[in-house]
Design a protein around this motif. Structure first.
Motif, short mmCIF file in Angstrom:
data_model
loop_
_atom_site.label_atom_id
_atom_site.label_comp_id
_atom_site.label_asym_id
_atom_site.label_seq_id
_atom_site.Cartn_x
_atom_site.Cartn_y
_atom_site.Cartn_z
N PHE A 1 3.42 -7.64 9.77
CA PHE A 1 3.06 -6.26 10.09
C PHE A 1 3.34 -5.33 8.90
N LEU A 2 4.49 -5.46 8.29
CA LEU A 2 4.87 -4.58 7.17
C LEU A 2 3.96 -4.79 5.95
N ILE A 3 3.62 -6.04 5.66
CA ILE A 3 2.76 -6.33 4.51
C ILE A 3 1.37 -5.74 4.72
N ILE A 4 0.80 -5.98 5.90
CA ILE A 4 -0.53 -5.45 6.20
C ILE A 4 -0.50 -3.92 6.21
N SER A 5 0.57 -3.34 6.72
CA SER A 5 0.70 -1.87 6.75
C SER A 5 0.71 -1.29 5.35
N VAL A 6 1.47 -1.91 4.46
CA VAL A 6 1.54 -1.44 3.07
C VAL A 6 0.17 -1.51 2.40
N LEU A 7 -0.52 -2.63 2.61
CA LEU A 7 -1.87 -2.79 2.03
C LEU A 7 -2.84 -1.74 2.57
N MET A 8 -2.74 -1.45 3.86
CA MET A 8 -3.62 -0.44 4.45
C MET A 8 -3.34 0.94 3.87
N ILE A 9 -2.07 1.27 3.66
CA ILE A 9 -1.73 2.57 3.08
C ILE A 9 -2.24 2.68 1.65
N VAL A 10 -2.11 1.59 0.89
CA VAL A 10 -2.56 1.59 -0.51
C VAL A 10 -4.07 1.83 -0.60
N PHE A 11 -4.82 1.16 0.26
CA PHE A 11 -6.28 1.22 0.15
C PHE A 11 -6.92 2.33 0.99
#
Length: 236
Positions: free
Chosen positions: A200-210
């Motif tokens: 969840f945290l990894i996907i969340s970070v990627l979503m915020i970046v993009f």
């Protein structure tokens, strides 16, 4: 005098202070600053409990203060934001301004959620219903999505009063729904036991970046969806 026992309550009051400031920014239509101040309040909301456990000074007073502070920062503020969004939509469409008060249904749902949390012994290691801070971030991100998105479709959707009403009702429902949601706290440094939180945290970070601000409501929705999938399939 034991100073340590007052530190968690002081941090809780700082959270409350952040909520008061955020409300002022919402009244000025400065949703970006309101969002950041609420984020700061949620940060303090996390650490009041952390220090209470660290210093072993948890108390019934601290529990009540925590809920009262959350009621302002994560209850009144998102309700006021939705009220403002309804109001802006009413001005553009020429509808009756009284519909704007429906935005405070979020505040009512948050109040019920916080009261239930105080007496519900099941929510020690996980949540039942969406926590008020997560719901607040979802609601406060909506005007930011409108401001920073170039999509006309998103603008039309998030300024439609019927859509806002559906979001408001869904928000109040998901706050109090009997849906177990996994906690983000990592108690043991084990990849296997914390796989869900790490993904969840990894996907969340990627979503915020993009996706930037558009990612925030998507992350909250993803959190609920992932919890439901976990309840239905992964736990089995």
């Amino acid at each position: 005098m034991n100073i340590k026992k007052h530190i968690p309550n002081l941090i809780t009051l700082i959270n409350l202070f952040c909520g008061c400031i955020a409300i002022v920014y919402v009244s000025q239509n400065n949703y970006l600053m309101a969002f950041y101040i609420v984020c700061l309040g949620i940060f303090f909301d996390f650490f009041d409990g952390f220090f209470a456990r660290l210093f072993k000074v948890s108390s019934p007073l601290g529990l009540q203060l925590d809920s009262l502070a959350d009621m302002v920062t994560s209850g009144v503020t998102p309700g006021y934001v939705m009220y403002s969004m309804f109001t802006n939509s009413a001005h553009e469409l020429g509808t009756h301004p009284a519909i704007s008060f429906l935005g405070f249904i979020i505040t009512l749902g948050s109040c019920n959620r916080l009261a239930n949390f105080n007496i519900d012994t099941r929510q020690t290691d996980s949540f039942i219903g969406l926590p008020t801070p997560a719901n607040a971030l979802f609601i406060l991100s909506l005007p930011l999505v409108i401001s920073f998105s170039d999509s006309l479709m998103i603008l039309e959707i998030l300024t439609n009063q019927w859509v806002l009403l559906v979001i408001t009702l869904c928000s109040a429902y998901i706050l109090n729904a009997e849906i177990p949601l996994f906690a983000l706290k990592i108690k043991k440094f084990s990849l296997k036991e914390n796989a869900l939180q790490i993904v969840f945290l990894i996907i969340s970070v990627l979503m915020i970046v993009f996706l930037q601000y558009i990612a925030i409501p998507l992350i909250i929705a993803f959190y609920v969806l992932l919890s439901i999938i976990n309840n239905l399939f992964l736990k089995k």
